[in-house]
Design a protein around this motif. Structure first.
Motif: not given
Length: 409
Positions: A18, A118-119, A121-122, A148, A150-152
């Motif tokens: 990241l 997944d990183l 795509d957050k 994080f 902004d991660f879903s």
């Protein structure tokens, strides 16, 4: 010995990908047993499973292991560490895909569970169904959601967490682990996300029903344009984080309005008496989670006094002196300053109020500064010279303090 290989794993790999600074670096060792580690000069430190300190860097190296659920809660695990345990097996027992990657000495990323995807795509996603075996992972995921922001969260992961809550897994958590994760989450950039995630899966109602109860409770729109009490608490919490406030201030922000779940009249949500109820519930929560004293005491003080602090601009010298006395301000000036900080976050944690001035904080700090500058030994000596003793000396000190505040206006 030639078959022994070590890999950087977990958060250090994630943060490197990241572009974030690495904090603790953890390593996993494949193809070794405790005897081989000791022979290579490592120092054993693990009690529950084999963990060793590198002889030079002192970083932690753990033997690759698998784990098996043996009882409810996070303590009910049996571990198996052996030379034949593979790197993929070790990574497979981890919580989230973004934490289940390894890096070899040549820089190659080993990513059997899609962590890099997944990183990109957050997305926060569990590695395997074994996630459900450890309720601490619900708290960890909520904490990562606060970090994080902004991660879903993957739908299947939320569904799994709801199943865990329904199965009673969260009820098996011990206070120390709850506070360890909650306190870390409160110190993240957007702590409201942690609360939202816990609420969404049903864990908040189990861990802190008084906080969960605030959502949907209305407040007077003139003072609270956001109306919903739960939303207001989240806004206060995030404002404290934006201000880089210390943990006691953030915990006080979390607890300051807990009583409003019990004080809302149906037609006029003015929440009369919510301060006392909030202090009572904050104390109960602090005991339940075994919260450190600095956090516990500040939460109690802010719950009791935040309304008075908000109103203090209209107070005369006597009322301000009583407020300072109740807060034990001259004996605990740092705590008083933190209380005012939390009150300012409360005032600004409202829709459209984020940048409004809060002169109460500066005014009361000026009051305290004036009182701390008083030479009370001279006041006491004068009282003694006048033949006063005991309570009479106390009254002389109080009169001197009042005169100092009157001089400020």
């Amino acid at each position: 010995m030639s078959s022994m290989q070590s890999y950087l794993v977990g958060g250090a790999v994630r943060d490197s990908l990241l572009g974030l600074p690495q904090s603790d670096r953890d390593w996993v060792v494949i193809g070794a047993d405790p005897a081989a580690m000791l022979a290579a000069g490592f120092v054993a430190v693990g009690q529950d499973f084999p963990v060793f300190l590198h002889p030079k860097t002192h970083e932690e190296y753990a033997l690759a292991r698998t784990e098996r659920k043996t009882a409810p809660g996070y303590r009910g695990f049996a571990f198996h560490a052996a030379p034949e345990v593979t790197l993929e097996q070790d990574l497979g027992r981890r919580d989230l895909t973004i934490n289940a990657m390894a890096q070899a000495a040549d820089g190659q990323i080993i990513d059997p569970y899609g962590g890099q995807r997944d990183l990109a795509d957050k997305v926060l996603r569990h590695v395997s169904p074994a996630f459900a075996e450890d309720p601490v992972r619900i708290l960890r995921l909520a904490r990562f959601a606060a970090r994080f922001a902004d991660f879903s969260i993957a739908e299947e992961t939320t569904a799994l967490m709801r199943e865990m809550v329904a199965a009673g897994e969260v009820d098996a958590l011990v206070a120390e682990r709850v506070w360890q994760e909650i306190s870390r989450g409160l110190m993240e950039a957007k702590p409201s996300r942690m609360i939202e995630v816990l609420r969404d899966c049903g864990a908040l109602a189990r861990l802190c029903p008084a906080l969960d109860r605030l959502f949907g409770v209305p407040q007077p729109p003139a003072h609270h344009p956001e109306i919903d009490t739960g939303l207001h608490v989240l806004m206060v919490l995030d404002h404290a984080a934006q201000d880089l406030a210390p943990l006691p201030v953030r915990y006080a922000a979390l607890c300051h309005d807990l009583g409003k779940g019990l004080t809302a009249p149906e037609l006029l949500p003015r929440h009369i008496g919510h301060e006392g109820q909030s202090a009572k519930l904050a104390k109960q929560l602090s005991e339940r989670w075994r919260v450190p004293n600095d956090c516990k005491e500040l939460a109690d003080l802010v719950a009791r006094e935040h309304t008075h602090v908000h109103q203090s601009q209209s107070f005369g010298a006597e009322a301000r002196l009583r407020l300072l006395e109740r807060c034990d301000a001259w004996r605990r000036p740092e705590r008083f300053e933190q209380m005012l900080w939390a009150c300012e976050c409360d005032a600004r944690g409202r829709l459209g109020f984020e940048d409004r001035p809060y002169p109460q904080r500066e005014r009361l700090l000026a009051d305290l500064s004036q009182l701390l500058a008083l030479d009370l030994s001279a006041v006491s000596a004068q009282a003694l010279a006048e033949g006063k003793s005991g309570p009479a000396i106390g009254r002389a000190v109080q009169q001197a303090r009042l005169a100092a505040l009157l001089a400020l206006g």
